[in-house]
Design a protein around this motif. Structure first.
Motif, PDB file in Angstrom:
ATOM      1  N   LYS A   1     -32.947  -9.783  47.800  1.00 34.48           N
ATOM      2  CA  LYS A   1     -32.863  -9.549  49.441  1.00 34.48           C
ATOM      3  C   LYS A   1     -32.686 -10.714  50.424  1.00 34.48           C
ATOM      4  O   LYS A   1     -32.596 -10.759  51.499  1.00 34.48           O
ATOM      5  N   GLY A   2     -33.265 -11.690  49.516  1.00 38.72           N
ATOM      6  CA  GLY A   2     -32.988 -12.884  50.484  1.00 38.72           C
ATOM      7  C   GLY A   2     -34.398 -13.008  51.408  1.00 38.72           C
ATOM      8  O   GLY A   2     -33.991 -13.758  52.343  1.00 38.72           O
ATOM      9  N   GLU A   3     -35.348 -12.171  51.189  1.00 41.27           N
ATOM     10  CA  GLU A   3     -36.521 -12.269  52.322  1.00 41.27           C
ATOM     11  C   GLU A   3     -37.851 -12.646  51.573  1.00 41.27           C
ATOM     12  O   GLU A   3     -38.277 -11.981  50.688  1.00 41.27           O
ATOM     13  N   SER A   4     -38.262 -14.035  51.921  1.00 41.66           N
ATOM     14  CA  SER A   4     -39.448 -14.650  51.395  1.00 41.66           C
ATOM     15  C   SER A   4     -39.702 -15.823  52.099  1.00 41.66           C
ATOM     16  O   SER A   4     -38.926 -16.296  52.632  1.00 41.66           O
ATOM     17  N   SER A   5     -40.988 -16.120  51.861  1.00 45.24           N
ATOM     18  CA  SER A   5     -41.708 -17.383  52.635  1.00 45.24           C
ATOM     19  C   SER A   5     -40.936 -18.739  51.919  1.00 45.24           C
ATOM     20  O   SER A   5     -40.716 -19.609  52.589  1.00 45.24           O
ATOM     21  N   ASP A   6     -40.747 -18.600  50.735  1.00 39.88           N
ATOM     22  CA  ASP A   6     -40.124 -19.500  49.956  1.00 39.88           C
ATOM     23  C   ASP A   6     -38.719 -19.805  50.579  1.00 39.88           C
ATOM     24  O   ASP A   6     -38.142 -21.129  50.788  1.00 39.88           O
ATOM     25  N   ILE A   7     -37.879 -18.903  50.669  1.00 34.50           N
ATOM     26  CA  ILE A   7     -36.619 -19.015  51.366  1.00 34.50           C
ATOM     27  C   ILE A   7     -36.738 -19.397  52.641  1.00 34.50           C
ATOM     28  O   ILE A   7     -35.809 -20.437  53.169  1.00 34.50           O
ATOM     29  N   LEU A   8     -37.376 -19.006  53.507  1.00 37.51           N
ATOM     30  CA  LEU A   8     -37.748 -19.630  54.885  1.00 37.51           C
ATOM     31  C   LEU A   8     -38.077 -20.849  54.888  1.00 37.51           C
ATOM     32  O   LEU A   8     -37.474 -21.793  55.769  1.00 37.51           O
ATOM     33  N   GLU A   9     -38.725 -21.338  54.005  1.00 37.67           N
ATOM     34  CA  GLU A   9     -39.140 -22.898  53.862  1.00 37.67           C
ATOM     35  C   GLU A   9     -37.897 -23.822  53.557  1.00 37.67           C
ATOM     36  O   GLU A   9     -37.570 -24.793  54.201  1.00 37.67           O
TER      37      GLU A   9
ATOM     38  N   GLY B   1     -30.085 -24.122  46.215  1.00 34.58           N
ATOM     39  CA  GLY B   1     -31.486 -23.485  45.913  1.00 34.58           C
ATOM     40  C   GLY B   1     -31.614 -22.328  46.942  1.00 34.58           C
ATOM     41  O   GLY B   1     -32.270 -21.307  46.256  1.00 34.58           O
ATOM     42  N   VAL B   2     -31.256 -22.215  48.039  1.00 34.17           N
ATOM     43  CA  VAL B   2     -31.261 -21.316  48.868  1.00 34.17           C
ATOM     44  C   VAL B   2     -30.532 -19.961  48.233  1.00 34.17           C
ATOM     45  O   VAL B   2     -30.800 -18.722  48.099  1.00 34.17           O
ATOM     46  N   LYS B   3     -29.356 -20.181  47.609  1.00 39.57           N
ATOM     47  CA  LYS B   3     -28.438 -19.301  47.044  1.00 39.57           C
ATOM     48  C   LYS B   3     -29.191 -18.638  45.972  1.00 39.57           C
ATOM     49  O   LYS B   3     -29.237 -17.624  45.915  1.00 39.57           O
ATOM     50  N   PHE B   4     -29.545 -19.567  45.173  1.00 38.98           N
ATOM     51  CA  PHE B   4     -30.383 -18.933  43.900  1.00 38.98           C
ATOM     52  C   PHE B   4     -31.502 -18.207  44.364  1.00 38.98           C
ATOM     53  O   PHE B   4     -31.707 -17.066  43.657  1.00 38.98           O
ATOM     54  N   SER B   5     -32.460 -18.621  45.139  1.00 38.63           N
ATOM     55  CA  SER B   5     -33.463 -17.920  45.577  1.00 38.63           C
ATOM     56  C   SER B   5     -33.051 -16.181  46.411  1.00 38.63           C
ATOM     57  O   SER B   5     -33.694 -15.437  45.927  1.00 38.63           O
TER      58      SER B   5
END
Length: 88
Positions: A60-68, A50-54
């Motif tokens: 860029k891989g920079e969002s609060s969704d990815i951090l969570e 899921g992280v890889k897809f996000s």
């Protein structure tokens, strides 16, 4: 042993991961202690995918969704570590 600067910096990440566990205690409870270890590993793999897809979707891989999701990945990995270390 005195902690290094890197160790102290990273400790904040683990503190946030623990805060997330506390906020979701009603959702997780002790399920991680009762689930088969294979399911715990599957949770780690699914979260990592899921992280890889996000990251790919966001470019860029920079969002609060990815951090969570990264914090979840830390926690799921800790659940597996705890279970495996308990069985050794």
């Amino acid at each position: 042993m005195e902690r290094s600067e890197t160790s102290l910096d990273i400790s904040g990440v683990f503190s946030k991961a623990l805060d997330l566990i506390d906020s979701r205690e009603s959702m997780y409870g002790f399920r991680w202690r009762e689930e088969p270890i294979s399911q715990l590993y599957e949770n780690v793999f699914r979260k990592a995918d899921g992280v890889k897809f996000s990251v790919v979707r966001n470019h860029k891989g920079e969002s609060s969704d990815i951090l969570e999701n990264l914090l979840d990945l830390i926690n799921y990995t800790a659940f597996v570590f705890r279970r495996v270390s308990d069985s050794l």
